[in-house]
Scaffold this motif. Structure first.
Motif, PDB file in Angstrom:
ATOM      1  N   ALA A  60       0.848  -1.194   0.000  1.00 24.87           N
ATOM      2  CA  ALA A  60       0.000   0.000   0.000  1.00 24.87           C
ATOM      3  C   ALA A  60       0.880   1.240   0.000  1.00 24.87           C
ATOM      4  CB  ALA A  60      -0.920   0.011   1.226  1.00 24.87           C
ATOM      5  N   GLY A  61       0.579   2.165  -0.904  1.00 21.55           N
ATOM      6  CA  GLY A  61       1.363   3.391  -0.962  1.00 21.55           C
ATOM      7  C   GLY A  61       1.017   4.215  -2.179  1.00 21.55           C
ATOM      8  N   ARG A  62       2.054   4.746  -2.818  1.00 18.78           N
ATOM      9  CA  ARG A  62       1.869   5.606  -3.982  1.00 18.78           C
ATOM     10  C   ARG A  62       2.881   5.243  -5.063  1.00 18.78           C
ATOM     11  NH1 ARG A  62       1.185  11.729  -1.448  1.00 18.78           N
ATOM     12  NH2 ARG A  62      -1.022  11.507  -0.871  1.00 18.78           N
ATOM     13  N   ILE A  63       2.499   5.494  -6.308  1.00 20.31           N
ATOM     14  CA  ILE A  63       3.407   5.356  -7.435  1.00 20.31           C
ATOM     15  C   ILE A  63       3.366   6.650  -8.237  1.00 20.31           C
ATOM     16  CG2 ILE A  63       3.767   4.237  -9.672  1.00 20.31           C
ATOM     17  CD1 ILE A  63       2.966   1.619  -8.464  1.00 20.31           C
ATOM     18  N   ALA A  64       4.545   7.153  -8.596  1.00 16.27           N
ATOM     19  CA  ALA A  64       4.675   8.330  -9.462  1.00 16.27           C
ATOM     20  C   ALA A  64       5.355   7.909 -10.753  1.00 16.27           C
ATOM     21  CB  ALA A  64       5.500   9.418  -8.773  1.00 16.27           C
ATOM     22  N   GLY A  65       4.877   8.440 -11.873  1.00 15.32           N
ATOM     23  CA  GLY A  65       5.499   8.140 -13.150  1.00 15.32           C
ATOM     24  C   GLY A  65       5.581   9.368 -14.035  1.00 15.32           C
ATOM     25  N   ASP A  84      11.774  17.282 -12.359  1.00 15.35           N
ATOM     26  CA  ASP A  84      13.091  17.232 -12.983  1.00 15.35           C
ATOM     27  C   ASP A  84      13.878  16.095 -12.359  1.00 15.35           C
ATOM     28  OD1 ASP A  84      14.034  18.139 -10.555  1.00 15.35           O
ATOM     29  OD2 ASP A  84      14.941  19.968 -11.335  1.00 15.35           O
ATOM     30  N   ALA A  85      14.926  15.682 -13.050  1.00 20.01           N
ATOM     31  CA  ALA A  85      15.726  14.552 -12.584  1.00 20.01           C
ATOM     32  C   ALA A  85      17.142  14.695 -13.103  1.00 20.01           C
ATOM     33  CB  ALA A  85      15.110  13.234 -13.058  1.00 20.01           C
ATOM     34  N   HIS A 100      22.990   7.654  -7.256  1.00 23.37           N
ATOM     35  CA  HIS A 100      23.380   8.851  -8.009  1.00 23.37           C
ATOM     36  C   HIS A 100      22.226   9.446  -8.818  1.00 23.37           C
ATOM     37  CE1 HIS A 100      27.523   8.326  -6.894  1.00 23.37           C
ATOM     38  NE2 HIS A 100      27.529   7.075  -7.340  1.00 23.37           N
ATOM     39  N   LEU A 101      21.006   8.917  -8.621  1.00 24.65           N
ATOM     40  CA  LEU A 101      19.819   9.444  -9.295  1.00 24.65           C
ATOM     41  C   LEU A 101      19.028  10.302  -8.322  1.00 24.65           C
ATOM     42  CD1 LEU A 101      17.720   9.309 -11.726  1.00 24.65           C
ATOM     43  CD2 LEU A 101      16.702   7.398 -10.476  1.00 24.65           C
ATOM     44  N   SER A 102      18.571  11.463  -8.784  1.00 18.90           N
ATOM     45  CA  SER A 102      17.693  12.289  -7.951  1.00 18.90           C
ATOM     46  C   SER A 102      16.554  12.808  -8.808  1.00 18.90           C
ATOM     47  CB  SER A 102      18.461  13.462  -7.320  1.00 18.90           C
ATOM     48  OG  SER A 102      18.925  14.353  -8.316  1.00 18.90           O
ATOM     49  N   ALA A 103      15.397  13.006  -8.172  1.00 20.92           N
ATOM     50  CA  ALA A 103      14.213  13.487  -8.889  1.00 20.92           C
ATOM     51  C   ALA A 103      13.365  14.307  -7.937  1.00 20.92           C
ATOM     52  CB  ALA A 103      13.398  12.325  -9.442  1.00 20.92           C
ATOM     53  N   SER A 104      12.780  15.361  -8.461  1.00 20.36           N
ATOM     54  CA  SER A 104      11.848  16.198  -7.695  1.00 20.36           C
ATOM     55  C   SER A 104      10.564  16.339  -8.491  1.00 20.36           C
ATOM     56  CB  SER A 104      12.443  17.586  -7.426  1.00 20.36           C
ATOM     57  OG  SER A 104      13.610  17.484  -6.636  1.00 20.36           O
ATOM     58  N   MET A 105       9.438  16.350  -7.787  1.00 21.40           N
ATOM     59  CA  MET A 105       8.129  16.441  -8.439  1.00 21.40           C
ATOM     60  C   MET A 105       7.258  17.449  -7.713  1.00 21.40           C
ATOM     61  SD  MET A 105       7.439  12.342  -8.682  1.00 21.40           S
ATOM     62  CE  MET A 105       8.190  12.085  -7.067  1.00 21.40           C
ATOM     63  N   ARG A 106       6.482  18.214  -8.471  1.00 23.25           N
ATOM     64  CA  ARG A 106       5.464  19.081  -7.894  1.00 23.25           C
ATOM     65  C   ARG A 106       4.104  18.454  -8.216  1.00 23.25           C
ATOM     66  NH1 ARG A 106       6.443  24.154 -10.237  1.00 23.25           N
ATOM     67  NH2 ARG A 106       8.165  24.299  -8.768  1.00 23.25           N
ATOM     68  N   ASP A 133       8.194  21.572  -0.591  1.00 25.69           N
ATOM     69  CA  ASP A 133       7.058  22.468  -0.787  1.00 25.69           C
ATOM     70  C   ASP A 133       6.316  22.109  -2.072  1.00 25.69           C
ATOM     71  OD1 ASP A 133       5.305  24.581  -0.406  1.00 25.69           O
ATOM     72  OD2 ASP A 133       6.608  26.023  -1.409  1.00 25.69           O
ATOM     73  N   GLY A 134       5.091  21.617  -1.923  1.00 23.26           N
ATOM     74  CA  GLY A 134       4.262  21.289  -3.066  1.00 23.26           C
ATOM     75  C   GLY A 134       4.554  19.962  -3.721  1.00 23.26           C
ATOM     76  N   GLY A 135       5.448  19.149  -3.119  1.00 20.49           N
ATOM     77  CA  GLY A 135       5.742  17.907  -3.806  1.00 20.49           C
ATOM     78  C   GLY A 135       6.659  16.970  -3.044  1.00 20.49           C
ATOM     79  N   ILE A 136       7.480  16.240  -3.798  1.00 16.74           N
ATOM     80  CA  ILE A 136       8.312  15.163  -3.255  1.00 16.74           C
ATOM     81  C   ILE A 136       9.669  15.192  -3.947  1.00 16.74           C
ATOM     82  CG2 ILE A 136       8.507  12.647  -2.998  1.00 16.74           C
ATOM     83  CD1 ILE A 136       5.423  12.546  -3.337  1.00 16.74           C
ATOM     84  N   ARG A 137      10.723  14.918  -3.171  1.00 18.85           N
ATOM     85  CA  ARG A 137      12.055  14.742  -3.736  1.00 18.85           C
ATOM     86  C   ARG A 137      12.533  13.336  -3.388  1.00 18.85           C
ATOM     87  NH1 ARG A 137      15.158  19.088  -1.758  1.00 18.85           N
ATOM     88  NH2 ARG A 137      14.531  20.242  -3.627  1.00 18.85           N
ATOM     89  N   VAL A 138      13.111  12.648  -4.376  1.00 15.37           N
ATOM     90  CA  VAL A 138      13.581  11.275  -4.211  1.00 15.37           C
ATOM     91  C   VAL A 138      15.057  11.208  -4.580  1.00 15.37           C
ATOM     92  CG1 VAL A 138      13.307   8.888  -5.002  1.00 15.37           C
ATOM     93  CG2 VAL A 138      11.293  10.350  -4.731  1.00 15.37           C
ATOM     94  N   ALA A 139      15.820  10.477  -3.773  1.00 13.91           N
ATOM     95  CA  ALA A 139      17.229  10.219  -4.076  1.00 13.91           C
ATOM     96  C   ALA A 139      17.444   8.718  -4.079  1.00 13.91           C
ATOM     97  CB  ALA A 139      18.136  10.887  -3.046  1.00 13.91           C
ATOM     98  N   ALA A 140      18.085   8.208  -5.138  1.00 11.62           N
ATOM     99  CA  ALA A 140      18.372   6.781  -5.266  1.00 11.62           C
ATOM    100  C   ALA A 140      19.790   6.633  -5.797  1.00 11.62           C
ATOM    101  CB  ALA A 140      17.371   6.120  -6.210  1.00 11.62           C
TER     102      ALA A 140
END
Length: 209
Positions: free
Chosen positions: A13-18, A165-166, A94-100, A85-92
């Motif tokens: 149970a959770g969320r998926i972003a694509g 962005d990523a 050497h990969l990073s991604a931010s979403m609003r 603010d307004g979203g999520i930032r993910v780090a994996a």
């Protein structure tokens, strides 16, 4: 459709972003709040050549997810998500991604009409699958997975991703874009229009003998 004595159901149970980028790299990010492995974040990436990479936070998650979906490369690296603010930032690694994250989409409003207890039930998702494929090309709600497993996606809420962005190894991956072409990790893809969805994924696995 219910589990049989020869199978058992595992629920995530959770969320998926694509979303996609104009370099051709597409990302699918799992933000799992409850699972047989506890809370965790994982990232699936496919590049313009079709190379598929899993970024997993532990060997246990890598083994299970890598055995359910198809990847050309599996990396066990630190993976984490934080609210911004307004979203999520993910780090994996050497990969990073931010979403609003934007408002609930028309698809999300349609999904909210279905009671959550029904929307996440495998028998309902099996019946819904042909309709989902027609309404949202590339999307499936039921299908086969690796190692004799079956999978059911029960989405309850869908919000638009309005910007993302990523970067990988410090190199920007390009402008925010639709998730197109569809990713090829499993039997279905996320919607081409970037979304963050709340869902319960049920994976039906052969029972241990």
């Amino acid at each position: 459709m219910s589990p049989t004595p020869a199978t058992r159901d595992l629920r995530f149970a959770g969320r998926i972003a694509g979303f996609g980028t104009d370099s051709g790299i597409r990302l699918v990010i799992g933000l799992w709040q409850r699972s047989p492995f506890g809370a965790f974040v994982d990232v699936m990436m496919e590049d313009a050549r079709g190379h598929r990479t899993l970024f997993a936070p532990s060997a246990q998650v890598a083994e299970f997810v890598g055995g359910t979906y198809e990847f050309d490369e599996v990396l066990v690296v630190p993976v984490a998500a934080i609210r911004i603010d307004g979203g999520i930032r993910v780090a994996a690694g050497h990969l990073s991604a931010s979403m609003r994250i934007g408002p609930i989409s028309p698809l999300g409003r349609l999904l909210r009409a279905v009671p959550p207890t029904l929307a996440t039930r495998p028998a309902w998702l099996q019946v819904l699958d042909p309709v989902a494929r027609t309404l949202v090309p590339g999307v499936r709600t039921a299908g086969t997975a690796g190692n004799g497993r079956r999978e059911f996606y029960g989405v309850t809420v869908a919000r638009r991703i309005v910007w993302a962005d990523a970067s990988l190894d410090g190199v920007d991956l390009g402008a925010f874009a639709p998730l197109d072409p569809p990713v090829r990790f499993g039997f279905g893809s996320a919607p081409s229009e970037p979304h963050l969805v709340d869902l319960v994924t049920t994976i039906r696995v052969p029972a241990e003998r």
